[in-house]
Design a protein around this motif. Structure first.
Motif, PDB file in Angstrom:
ATOM      1  N   GLU B  91      -2.617   1.950 -47.932  1.00  0.00           N
ATOM      2  CA  GLU B  91      -3.388   3.170 -48.139  1.00  0.00           C
ATOM      3  C   GLU B  91      -4.619   3.104 -47.259  1.00  0.00           C
ATOM      4  OE1 GLU B  91      -2.772   5.747 -50.092  1.00  0.00           O
ATOM      5  OE2 GLU B  91      -1.047   5.008 -51.225  1.00  0.00           O
ATOM      6  N   LEU B  94     -10.426   4.168 -48.413  1.00  0.00           N
ATOM      7  CA  LEU B  94     -11.549   5.097 -48.452  1.00  0.00           C
ATOM      8  C   LEU B  94     -12.399   4.927 -49.711  1.00  0.00           C
ATOM      9  CD1 LEU B  94      -9.858   8.334 -47.093  1.00  0.00           C
ATOM     10  CD2 LEU B  94     -11.111   6.573 -45.868  1.00  0.00           C
ATOM     11  N   GLU B  96     -14.509   6.341 -52.532  1.00  0.00           N
ATOM     12  CA  GLU B  96     -14.783   7.570 -53.300  1.00  0.00           C
ATOM     13  C   GLU B  96     -14.420   8.825 -52.497  1.00  0.00           C
ATOM     14  OE1 GLU B  96     -18.501   7.619 -55.385  1.00  0.00           O
ATOM     15  OE2 GLU B  96     -18.642   5.441 -55.297  1.00  0.00           O
ATOM     16  N   ASP B  97     -13.166   8.881 -52.090  1.00  0.00           N
ATOM     17  CA  ASP B  97     -12.710  10.002 -51.267  1.00  0.00           C
ATOM     18  C   ASP B  97     -12.693  11.305 -52.061  1.00  0.00           C
ATOM     19  OD1 ASP B  97     -11.663  11.301 -49.048  1.00  0.00           O
ATOM     20  OD2 ASP B  97      -9.591  10.837 -49.570  1.00  0.00           O
ATOM     21  N   LEU B  98     -12.476  11.165 -53.380  1.00  0.00           N
ATOM     22  CA  LEU B  98     -12.388  12.356 -54.233  1.00  0.00           C
ATOM     23  C   LEU B  98     -13.791  12.788 -54.641  1.00  0.00           C
ATOM     24  CD1 LEU B  98      -9.758  13.719 -55.020  1.00  0.00           C
ATOM     25  CD2 LEU B  98      -9.927  12.621 -57.257  1.00  0.00           C
ATOM     26  N   LEU B  99     -14.136  14.000 -54.294  1.00  0.00           N
ATOM     27  CA  LEU B  99     -15.466  14.520 -54.590  1.00  0.00           C
ATOM     28  C   LEU B  99     -15.315  15.567 -55.694  1.00  0.00           C
ATOM     29  CD1 LEU B  99     -18.378  14.240 -53.408  1.00  0.00           C
ATOM     30  CD2 LEU B  99     -17.860  16.215 -52.000  1.00  0.00           C
ATOM     31  N   SER B 100     -15.953  15.312 -56.829  1.00  0.00           N
ATOM     32  CA  SER B 100     -15.876  16.268 -57.944  1.00  0.00           C
ATOM     33  C   SER B 100     -16.997  17.283 -57.814  1.00  0.00           C
ATOM     34  CB  SER B 100     -15.990  15.528 -59.280  1.00  0.00           C
ATOM     35  OG  SER B 100     -14.825  14.786 -59.503  1.00  0.00           O
ATOM     36  N   PHE B 134     -19.747   8.180 -41.133  1.00  0.00           N
ATOM     37  CA  PHE B 134     -19.020   9.093 -42.019  1.00  0.00           C
ATOM     38  C   PHE B 134     -17.683   9.501 -41.387  1.00  0.00           C
ATOM     39  CE2 PHE B 134     -18.639  12.982 -44.680  1.00  0.00           C
ATOM     40  CZ  PHE B 134     -18.928  12.416 -45.912  1.00  0.00           C
ATOM     41  N   LEU B 135     -17.729   9.802 -40.096  1.00  0.00           N
ATOM     42  CA  LEU B 135     -16.494  10.196 -39.401  1.00  0.00           C
ATOM     43  C   LEU B 135     -15.521   9.024 -39.292  1.00  0.00           C
ATOM     44  CD1 LEU B 135     -17.933  12.399 -36.524  1.00  0.00           C
ATOM     45  CD2 LEU B 135     -16.611  13.160 -38.489  1.00  0.00           C
ATOM     46  N   TYR B 138     -14.123   8.577 -43.118  1.00  0.00           N
ATOM     47  CA  TYR B 138     -13.323   9.622 -43.767  1.00  0.00           C
ATOM     48  C   TYR B 138     -12.409  10.370 -42.794  1.00  0.00           C
ATOM     49  CZ  TYR B 138     -16.057   8.815 -47.937  1.00  0.00           C
ATOM     50  OH  TYR B 138     -16.613   8.225 -49.029  1.00  0.00           O
ATOM     51  N   TYR B 139     -12.724  10.337 -41.524  1.00  0.00           N
ATOM     52  CA  TYR B 139     -11.874  11.047 -40.554  1.00  0.00           C
ATOM     53  C   TYR B 139     -10.789  10.109 -40.029  1.00  0.00           C
ATOM     54  CZ  TYR B 139     -10.832  14.312 -36.747  1.00  0.00           C
ATOM     55  OH  TYR B 139     -10.204  15.185 -35.892  1.00  0.00           O
ATOM     56  N   ARG B 166     -21.979  11.474 -48.495  1.00  0.00           N
ATOM     57  CA  ARG B 166     -21.285  12.185 -49.588  1.00  0.00           C
ATOM     58  C   ARG B 166     -22.248  13.113 -50.325  1.00  0.00           C
ATOM     59  NH1 ARG B 166     -18.932   7.042 -50.447  1.00  0.00           N
ATOM     60  NH2 ARG B 166     -20.329   6.621 -52.191  1.00  0.00           N
ATOM     61  N   LEU B 169     -22.895  16.139 -48.247  1.00  0.00           N
ATOM     62  CA  LEU B 169     -21.731  17.037 -48.277  1.00  0.00           C
ATOM     63  C   LEU B 169     -21.668  17.778 -49.616  1.00  0.00           C
ATOM     64  CD1 LEU B 169     -19.120  18.085 -46.978  1.00  0.00           C
ATOM     65  CD2 LEU B 169     -17.945  16.070 -47.870  1.00  0.00           C
TER      66      LEU B 169
END
Lengths: 422, 178
Positions: B91, B94, B96-100, B134-135, B138-139, B166, B169
């Motif tokens: 995998e 990443l 904390e890829d999920l942002l609530s 950041f890029l 996450y990119y 984060r 964003l």
């Protein structure tokens, strides 16, 4: 509401490209055309070697595809895998470059096939040892092999080969090999004779030009590498930048990783960099972050393995039976908020295989699909055992079992939240 | 030749057009794939994924909008790289890829276009090296340790800067919420 940062960022696509790659367009084009024109993912042309061998054999009065000396009975006496009782004798072989590839036995289970295959060095050079590596090529979309026995006396390595995703309905099934890696040796105990403290300090553009120099002369050989050379080295913006060259097609495969050991004994390494492989050049660039002063007294090692590689054409077209011991169904599977329509499922003594169209299923991750079988002996959870193949149009997964499954005893199969009764 | 005429030729089965696309876009697609796969997988795996990108282009040429070729190739490259990682049971590492985000009211939900524009705006507003970190993460899916090594930085510093990104964003995406 939950959003994935990585997905958002990718959609926003700012276009920034760190570590730009420089693929060899000609080589890539050849690979793409091969994939487009091949009916199967690994399909190859008809075995010229087999035809030449047949012609030669006719002159000599022997069969090009001789019966294998160690047949299925011989094999059953030597390996304990229960799967060896699920196959039927094939006993076909082909020899090229002094290496004999033989199918001892095989069986087909719907879109899967199981082979027992041997490799033997007929030249007396002893190249077939337990550490050999090869990639079988079959009519399936994925093919894996595992060494199950090594016959010291006969110098034969026996592999269990599993092929999945076979689409052809019937007819002879090909099994082929295009190269063999042998004589693996570990390298990295001797430092390279490179004067690290005397390296030039260059700007980024100067370093880039140095690293792309087409006719780079060797600075020193990488010890134990059988012909790989450091051809450029510089210090640039906090990094030791190295380039090393190999000769394409020289018969060696090198998996090397530079490791800088400072005078204080700290090991510094990285896989960051790039590689250019073409028919003319084969060079690798690596960037190791290090303070300039730490280069004084440091030693540079290249750790890894070097194989000898033998190229040839080994291909056997063999007819063998298909087992009736299979259950095949098409169904819709509910999973991960999606409905995978018209999924094709096969349950055989080898385990469970699934094939789904990727159209409409997006980024489906079959690795998270819960899979379990109910048999007369109880429930068998296969979820964590899968191997996966994601092609352009379809995704396939197989969940093998450790001992042959009695398909007649299977009463139900659960895939995600869908249950299939038999 | 341009993207429009090359796509038309490709849809008609013209191999010259395929070569033209490879010359024009292979470095771009390879960069996406290599950044995601190397060094977790081998150069051969990356090359295989790259070839699959252009096989997809060949097969889908008739359905691709000329102005969207670059975006199409980027998306396919990313998917093929993910496929390769999955095939090896890997995998992207990443953080904390999920942002609530707070659930919006029925008329307050951002459209996809707004989400993308706000994301771009948040990233553009970041200063270096935060933006680059950041890029990279996450990119391109580079791990914290990998970024730290590449930038000669402490791993905790990388994590701190990712957290800052984060938060920026999130602030941009929730701007205007009560």
């Amino acid at each position: 509401m939950d959003v994935r940062i990585s997905d958002l960022l990718f959609a926003a696509c700012p276009g920034d490209l760190p570590n730009p790659s420089e693929p060899d367009a000609g080589r890539l084009r050849a690979l793409v055309m091969k994939k487009i024109k091949s009916p199967g993912r690994r399909a190859r042309r008809t075995g010229r070697t087999v035809l030449l061998a047949a012609a030669l054999a006719a002159l000599l009065g022997v069969s090009a595809l001789a019966a294998v000396s160690g047949g299925l009975d011989w094999l059953r006496e030597r390996i304990s895998s229960g799967f060896v009782d699920e196959v039927e004798p094939v006993e076909r072989s082909v020899t090229d470059e002094g290496i004999e590839l033989s199918i001892i036995a095989a069986q087909r289970f719907g879109d899967q096939a199981l082979y027992y295959v041997s490799l033997r060095d007929t030249s007396g050079l002893g190249r077939v040892q337990p550490d050999i590596m090869w990639q079988p090529i079959s009519a399936g979309s994925s093919t894996i092999s595992e060494l199950v026995y090594f016959d010291e006396t006969g110098g034969r390595a026996i592999f269990e080969v599993r092929a999945a995703g076979i689409e052809r309905a019937d007819g002879p099934m090909p099994l082929a090999m295009s190269s063999l890696r042998y004589d693996m040796r570990e390298v990295g105990r001797t430092p390279a004779e490179l004067d690290l403290s005397g390296l030039p300090e260059l700007t980024g553009s100067e370093t880039g030009a140095l690293m792309r120099e087409p006719n780079a002369e060797p600075l020193c050989e990488i010890p134990g590498s059988a012909g790989a050379y450091i051809t450029a080295a510089a210090y640039c913006e906090g990094e030791l930048v190295l380039r090393y060259d190999e000769t394409p097609g020289d018969g060696y495969v090198r998996e090397l990783r530079p490791v800088l050991v400072t005078a204080e004994g700290e090991r510094l390494s990285t896989d960051r960099g790039s590689a250019v492989w073409s028919d003319i050049y084969r060079y690798t660039r690596r960037n190791i972050p290090v303070n300039r002063e730490e280069l004084t007294g440091a030693k540079l090692y290249f750790e890894g393995v070097v194989y000898s590689e033998l190229y040839g054409e080994w291909e056997i077209q063999a007819d063998f039976g298909g087992s009736a011991q299979i259950l095949e169904r098409e169904l819709d599977i509910a999973f991960d908020g999606l409905v995978l329509e018209d999924a094709s499922v096969t349950v055989s003594p080898m385990g469970v295989c699934l094939s789904v169209s990727r159209a409409g299923s997006g980024d489906i991750d079959l690795g998270r699909l819960p899979v379990s079988l109910t048999t007369e002996s109880g429930e068998l959870d296969l979820t964590t055992r899968g191997s996966f193949y994601y092609g352009g149009d379809c995704a396939r997964a197989c969940w093998p079992v450790e001992t042959p499954l009695d398909v007649g005893e299977v009463s139900s199969l659960r895939l995600g939240s869908t249950e299939l009764q038999f | 030749m341009d993207d429009r005429s090359a796509l038309a030729a490709l849809a008609a089965g013209d191999e010259t057009a395929l070569g033209w696309f490879i010359e024009r876009y292979s470095a771009y697609a390879a960069t996406i794939i290599d950044n995601m796969l190397l060094p977790r997988l081998t150069a051969a795996d990356a090359e295989e994924a790259l070839a699959d990108v252009f096989v997809s282009l060949w097969r889908s040429a008739a359905r691709i909008r000329p102005e969207g070729v670059r975006a199409y190739l980027a998306g396919i490259a990313r998917n093929r790289a993910r496929d390769a990682l999955r095939a090896h049971r890997l995998e992207l590492p990443l953080e904390e890829d999920l942002l609530s985000l707070p659930s919006p009211g029925p008329d307050e939900a951002l459209t996809e276009r707004e989400l993308i524009e706000r994301t771009r705006s948040a990233v553009d507003a970041m200063t270096e090296p935060d933006r680059g970190i950041f890029l990279r993460h996450y990119y391109y899916g580079q791990g914290v340790a990998e970024i730290a090594a590449a930038l000669d930085m402490n791993a905790n510093t990388v994590k701190t800067r990712l957290r800052r990104g984060r938060e920026r964003l999130r602030a941009e995406l929730t701007k205007g919420d009560a």
